[in-house]
Design a protein around this motif. Structure first.
Motif, mmCIF file in Angstrom:
data_model
loop_
_atom_site.group_PDB
_atom_site.id
_atom_site.type_symbol
_atom_site.label_atom_id
_atom_site.label_comp_id
_atom_site.label_asym_id
_atom_site.label_seq_id
_atom_site.Cartn_x
_atom_site.Cartn_y
_atom_site.Cartn_z
ATOM 1 N N PRO A 1 0.996 -1.024 -0.016
ATOM 2 C CA PRO A 1 -0.108 0.074 0.096
ATOM 3 C C PRO A 1 0.941 1.326 -0.046
ATOM 4 C CG PRO A 1 -0.372 -1.599 1.810
ATOM 5 C CD PRO A 1 0.712 -2.003 1.024
ATOM 6 N N LYS A 2 0.537 2.353 -0.556
ATOM 7 C CA LYS A 2 1.054 3.374 -0.788
ATOM 8 C C LYS A 2 0.453 4.485 0.181
ATOM 9 C CE LYS A 2 3.132 3.237 -5.146
ATOM 10 N NZ LYS A 2 3.091 2.161 -5.924
ATOM 11 N N HIS A 3 1.312 5.657 0.631
ATOM 12 C CA HIS A 3 0.843 6.575 1.470
ATOM 13 C C HIS A 3 -0.051 7.644 0.560
ATOM 14 C CE1 HIS A 3 2.834 5.594 5.155
ATOM 15 N NE2 HIS A 3 3.514 5.450 4.662
ATOM 16 N N ASN B 1 -4.649 3.587 18.023
ATOM 17 C CA ASN B 1 -4.729 4.781 17.629
ATOM 18 C C ASN B 1 -5.073 5.816 18.404
ATOM 19 O OD1 ASN B 1 -4.705 4.066 14.562
ATOM 20 N ND2 ASN B 1 -6.356 2.708 15.329
ATOM 21 N N PRO B 2 -4.111 6.080 19.638
ATOM 22 C CA PRO B 2 -4.310 7.068 20.729
ATOM 23 C C PRO B 2 -4.507 8.469 20.167
ATOM 24 C CG PRO B 2 -2.220 6.522 20.730
ATOM 25 C CD PRO B 2 -2.777 5.629 19.770
ATOM 26 N N GLU C 1 -2.847 0.504 8.519
ATOM 27 C CA GLU C 1 -2.866 -0.930 9.166
ATOM 28 C C GLU C 1 -2.356 -1.983 8.069
ATOM 29 O OE1 GLU C 1 -6.855 -1.666 10.427
ATOM 30 O OE2 GLU C 1 -6.292 -0.857 12.508
ATOM 31 N N LYS C 2 -2.671 -1.569 6.675
ATOM 32 C CA LYS C 2 -2.061 -2.339 5.685
ATOM 33 C C LYS C 2 -0.553 -1.981 5.445
ATOM 34 C CE LYS C 2 -6.492 -2.676 3.066
ATOM 35 N NZ LYS C 2 -7.149 -2.334 1.857
ATOM 36 N N MET C 3 -0.185 -0.738 5.650
ATOM 37 C CA MET C 3 1.137 -0.242 5.721
ATOM 38 C C MET C 3 1.959 -0.979 6.723
ATOM 39 S SD MET C 3 2.845 1.907 3.565
ATOM 40 C CE MET C 3 1.609 2.659 3.134
ATOM 41 N N LEU C 4 1.600 -0.935 7.799
ATOM 42 C CA LEU C 4 2.019 -1.578 9.029
ATOM 43 C C LEU C 4 1.976 -3.180 8.893
ATOM 44 C CD1 LEU C 4 0.385 0.523 11.900
ATOM 45 C CD2 LEU C 4 2.797 0.685 11.244
ATOM 46 N N TYR D 1 3.291 -6.880 13.806
ATOM 47 C CA TYR D 1 2.184 -6.261 13.932
ATOM 48 C C TYR D 1 0.871 -6.791 13.719
ATOM 49 C CZ TYR D 1 -1.645 -3.139 12.559
ATOM 50 O OH TYR D 1 -2.584 -2.359 12.504
ATOM 51 N N ARG D 2 0.814 -7.847 13.138
ATOM 52 C CA ARG D 2 -0.455 -8.705 13.248
ATOM 53 C C ARG D 2 -0.601 -9.185 14.847
ATOM 54 N NH1 ARG D 2 1.493 -10.352 8.136
ATOM 55 N NH2 ARG D 2 2.703 -12.323 8.965
#
Length: 158
Positions: free
Chosen positions: A6-8, A94-95, A136-139, A147-148
């Motif tokens: 995924p791209k930003h 996501n604080p 989330e996809k990026m992470l 991450y998962r």
């Protein structure tokens, strides 16, 4: 990054979304005030609003400090250098976005402008769709199993 990751995006959606939500809440509150339950629960709601705003400040400060200590970016569009799972990130993934949502809720309770409450939920939904799911996809692409596992252990919001 490869073409399969995924791209930003170019626009940092979360701050834009919440600024628009605040502006719309103020304007609509002046032009079309909605009924409010403040007559019955006024003092309780104002107190809860101040507690929410205290929570906002605590989340912002601790999240920023945790990210700075981890030497990762604060920019929602930049690729993170490290996966941060400590501090407030151990309670919510996501604080900062949670703090932004609580800001709108707290202001709603304090001012009695119901539009803030409505837009808090709309802004949270828009943030999830335009930013969080992409992040989330990026992470997941960058940090994989680490991450998962974190995502299974810590909720997205609260």
């Amino acid at each position: 990054m490869t073409g399969t990751q995924p791209k930003h995006g170019i626009i940092p959606w979360p701050p834009v979304i919440y600024v628009v939500a605040i502006a719309l809440s103020v304007v609509l509150g002046m032009l079309y005030p909605l009924p409010w339950i403040g007559d019955i629960f006024g003092d309780i709601l104002v107190g809860a609003g101040w507690v929410a705003l205290f929570g906002v400040a605590a989340l912002w400060v601790t999240a920023i400090r945790t990210m700075v200590r981890a030497k990762t970016t604060l920019n929602p569009n930049a690729e993170p250098d490290h996966l941060v799972t400590s501090g407030p990130f151990g309670i919510t993934r996501n604080p900062m976005y949670l703090a932004n949502t609580l800001l709108l809720i707290g202001v709603s309770f304090i001012t009695g402008i119901a539009w803030f409450l409505l837009f808090a939920f709309l802004a949270a939904f828009a943030t999830q769709k335009l930013a969080i799911e992409k992040e989330e996809k990026m992470l997941a692409a960058k940090f994989g199993k680490k991450y998962r596992d974190y995502a299974k252990r810590v909720r997205r919001w609260i």
